[in-house]
Design a protein around this motif. Structure first.
Motif, short mmCIF file in Angstrom:
data_model
loop_
_atom_site.label_atom_id
_atom_site.label_comp_id
_atom_site.label_asym_id
_atom_site.label_seq_id
_atom_site.Cartn_x
_atom_site.Cartn_y
_atom_site.Cartn_z
N LYS A 358 0.83 -1.20 0.00
CA LYS A 358 0.00 0.00 0.00
C LYS A 358 0.87 1.26 0.00
O LYS A 358 0.54 2.26 -0.66
CB LYS A 358 -0.92 -0.01 1.21
CG LYS A 358 -2.03 -1.05 1.17
CD LYS A 358 -3.18 -0.56 0.29
CE LYS A 358 -4.32 -1.58 0.26
NZ LYS A 358 -4.98 -1.72 1.55
N GLN A 359 1.95 1.22 0.75
CA GLN A 359 2.84 2.37 0.77
C GLN A 359 3.46 2.64 -0.60
O GLN A 359 3.52 3.79 -1.06
CB GLN A 359 3.97 2.15 1.79
CG GLN A 359 3.53 2.15 3.23
CD GLN A 359 4.73 2.15 4.15
OE1 GLN A 359 5.54 3.07 4.15
NE2 GLN A 359 4.86 1.09 4.92
N LEU A 360 3.90 1.57 -1.26
CA LEU A 360 4.50 1.73 -2.58
C LEU A 360 3.47 2.26 -3.58
O LEU A 360 3.79 3.09 -4.44
CB LEU A 360 5.07 0.39 -3.05
CG LEU A 360 6.27 -0.15 -2.26
CD1 LEU A 360 6.63 -1.55 -2.74
CD2 LEU A 360 7.48 0.79 -2.40
N ALA A 361 2.25 1.76 -3.47
CA ALA A 361 1.18 2.23 -4.37
C ALA A 361 0.90 3.71 -4.14
O ALA A 361 0.76 4.49 -5.10
CB ALA A 361 -0.08 1.41 -4.16
N LEU A 362 0.82 4.12 -2.89
CA LEU A 362 0.55 5.52 -2.58
C LEU A 362 1.70 6.41 -3.04
O LEU A 362 1.47 7.52 -3.56
CB LEU A 362 0.31 5.69 -1.09
CG LEU A 362 -0.02 7.10 -0.61
CD1 LEU A 362 -1.22 7.68 -1.35
CD2 LEU A 362 -0.27 7.10 0.90
N ALA A 363 2.93 5.95 -2.86
CA ALA A 363 4.08 6.74 -3.32
C ALA A 363 4.02 6.96 -4.82
O ALA A 363 4.25 8.08 -5.32
CB ALA A 363 5.38 6.02 -2.93
N ARG A 364 3.70 5.93 -5.57
CA ARG A 364 3.58 6.06 -7.02
C ARG A 364 2.40 6.97 -7.39
O ARG A 364 2.50 7.78 -8.31
CB ARG A 364 3.43 4.67 -7.66
CG ARG A 364 3.40 4.68 -9.20
CD ARG A 364 3.22 3.27 -9.72
NE ARG A 364 4.40 2.47 -9.51
CZ ARG A 364 5.36 2.31 -10.42
NH1 ARG A 364 5.27 2.90 -11.60
NH2 ARG A 364 6.40 1.53 -10.17
N PHE A 365 1.30 6.81 -6.67
CA PHE A 365 0.10 7.63 -6.91
C PHE A 365 0.43 9.11 -6.74
O PHE A 365 -0.01 9.96 -7.54
CB PHE A 365 -0.98 7.19 -5.93
CG PHE A 365 -2.33 7.80 -6.16
CD1 PHE A 365 -3.19 7.29 -7.12
CD2 PHE A 365 -2.76 8.89 -5.41
CE1 PHE A 365 -4.44 7.84 -7.33
CE2 PHE A 365 -4.01 9.45 -5.60
CZ PHE A 365 -4.85 8.92 -6.57
N MET A 366 1.20 9.43 -5.72
CA MET A 366 1.58 10.82 -5.49
C MET A 366 2.62 11.29 -6.50
O MET A 366 2.54 12.41 -7.02
CB MET A 366 2.12 10.98 -4.07
CG MET A 366 1.11 10.65 -2.98
SD MET A 366 1.78 10.76 -1.30
CE MET A 366 1.90 12.55 -1.11
N HIS A 367 3.59 10.45 -6.80
CA HIS A 367 4.67 10.82 -7.71
C HIS A 367 4.16 11.13 -9.11
O HIS A 367 4.67 12.03 -9.80
CB HIS A 367 5.70 9.70 -7.76
CG HIS A 367 6.91 10.02 -8.60
ND1 HIS A 367 7.88 10.92 -8.21
CD2 HIS A 367 7.28 9.58 -9.84
CE1 HIS A 367 8.80 11.02 -9.15
NE2 HIS A 367 8.46 10.22 -10.15
N GLU A 368 3.14 10.41 -9.55
CA GLU A 368 2.60 10.61 -10.88
C GLU A 368 1.59 11.75 -10.95
O GLU A 368 0.99 12.00 -12.01
CB GLU A 368 1.95 9.31 -11.38
CG GLU A 368 2.95 8.18 -11.58
CD GLU A 368 2.31 6.88 -12.05
OE1 GLU A 368 1.05 6.85 -12.19
OE2 GLU A 368 3.03 5.90 -12.26
#
Length: 479
Positions: A358-368
């Motif tokens: 979930k953390q990795l998904a959220l990081a990507r969600f924010m980065h994009e």
């Protein structure tokens, strides 16, 4: 030679397979035999057909039955005895169910968990506006990344990529400059509050607490053996001078300076300076709950209090539950530089970070860039939904206010707002009663009407339904 198994084993076990069901066939076979054993329809030490024979009778692949048998063996319900075949275990593992009735947590405030948000419900974002397409895509990428990760302990402070994204977001949206090493990723706001209280050694101390204020946060203080001292809130936020008069020896202040819950007041510039000066002079700590400040519907959001804190006395708490979804269960805190190592140790020993995927998904969600885009969309949507509700209410009510993403609907003295909220829940609505937000007596009754899950096509009907419930309660209590 075929195995002699007598009458149809499928009939004896009462196995009925549904090829159109969502549950896999192996799961259906496993549950069917498991139930038959626990219900006594198959005696201990009774011989079962081989998985080959049962697969023929059921018309399924051998591997399907074998998978079910493997699970039964894992639960020690069956044993394989070589030439003697597969048999039911002589002693079936049993676990006695407790006889005591245990109520779920937070029953008075959250009568149910894990269900679709209801009209007027507070604290949950719009169900129909969740960015499911983008979120699904980043989750797939995150799951793939996690599957290739080393089988070692992750950083208990949270994934470095997510902490870096949080730092970048705070700098832009909240005017808060900090380092990724100050950031601790938590399982939502409440976990952040818990680690903050534990790290600063709050047990046995007293805490300034806004009145009205978030009931669950007050309960959390009490569970942590911290005494909440009610401090009144007005149009300028928490009354610091009154707080000093009431509790001069308090070590902590828990505040929502950007958008107070439930009044919506923003802490004034003068009060901000007074609060920071008190913390500096008293050696006290301010826990800043950044409640919904990113979703300030009127004007620009106020700068984070931690951004104005040169002495390092403010612990900043944030969460993605109100902006994305409580189901994601990710929040964060920003520790003062001098306490960052202590917070890291506390996270490592007692409060490890949430699910890595979930953390990795959220990081990507924010980065994009999806998160900022989502916030812009939600502000526009919630502004529309607030306007629609206020239009329905019209001149029927006076004294309306706005607290965060909820309309404050005052009720006349003597009406039981908790009872009205219970009536509403039984009719599919979920406004929050106002009186539980007060610790001291004399609270005026009212309802907090969340706007996030009100749709234009149904808001008038929901308001009419709520009005009828209030009128019915009013009639009952005056007779």
């Amino acid at each position: 030679m075929s195995e002699a198994i007598g009458p149809s084993t499928a009939d004896a076990l009462e196995l009925t397979l549904d090829h159109a069901a969502a549950a896999p066939l192996a799961e259906q076979i496993f549950q069917g035999i498991r139930n038959a054993i626990h219900q006594g329809r198959i005696a201990p030490d009774a011989r079962l057909p081989s998985w080959r024979s049962l697969s023929v009778q059921l018309g399924v692949a051998r591997g399907t039955v074998r998978s079910a048998y493997d699970r039964l063996a894992d639960e020690e319900l069956i044993v394989t005895a070589g030439p003697a075949g597969t048999r039911v275990a002589r002693r079936i593992p049993t676990v006695a169910a407790p006889t005591v009735v245990i109520s779920p947590p937070l029953l008075a405030m959250l009568p149910s968990f894990s269900e679709v948000p209801r009209p007027f419900q507070m604290g949950v974002p719009a169900q129909d506006a969740f960015p499911s397409t983008a979120w699904s895509r980043v989750n797939v990428a995150a799951a793939r990344s996690e599957s290739l990760a080393p089988t070692s302990y992750p950083d208990p402070r949270g994934e470095p990529s997510l902490r870096a994204e949080i730092v970048a977001h705070l700098a832009i949206a909240r005017g808060l400059a900090c380092s990724p090493d100050q950031v601790i990723v938590t399982q939502g706001y409440r976990a952040g509050l818990a680690v903050a209280l534990r790290t600063i050694g709050a047990e046995g101390s007293s805490c300034w607490f806004e009145e009205p204020g978030y009931p669950i946060a007050r309960m959390a203080l009490e569970i942590a053996r911290v005494s909440p001292i009610s401090i009144p809130v007005d149009d300028e936020g928490i009354d610091v001078a009154e707080a000093v008069r009431r509790a001069p020896t308090a070590r902590i202040a828990l505040v929502t300076p950007g958008q107070q819950a439930p009044t919506g007041a923003v802490l004034s510039r003068v009060r901000r300076h007074e609060l920071l000066a008190w913390a500096r002079d008293a050696g006290a700590w301010i826990i800043e709950d950044d409640y919904l400040n990113e979703l300030q519907l009127d004007g620009r959001p106020a700068q984070a209090l931690a951004a104005e804190d040169p002495e390092g006395r403010v612990i900043h708490l944030g969460t993605f539950s109100k902006t994305l979804s409580p189901a994601i269960s990710i929040g964060f805190l920003v520790a003062p530089p001098a306490l960052a190592e202590q917070f890291g140790q506390a996270a490592a020993c007692l409060h490890p970070s949430p699910n890595r995927s979930k953390q990795l998904a959220l990081a990507r969600f924010m980065h994009e860039g999806h998160f900022l885009k989502h916030l812009r969309r939600m502000k526009a949507l919630y502004t529309e939904r607030r306007k629609a509700l206020l239009s329905c209410i019209g001149q029927a009510e006076t004294g309306l206010g706005m607290g965060g993403l909820a309309v404050l609907l005052p009720l006349e003295s003597g009406l039981d707002d908790v009872g009205i909220a219970g009536d509403c829940w039984r009719h599919g609505l979920a406004p929050a009663p106002l009186t539980p937000w007060y610790l001291t007596g004399g609270a005026k009754p009212g309802l907090l009407l969340g706007i996030t899950n009100l749709r234009a096509a149904t808001v008038a009907a929901h308001w009419g339904q709520l009005s009828n419930i209030i009128a019915a309660r009013r009639a009952n209590e005056t007779n």
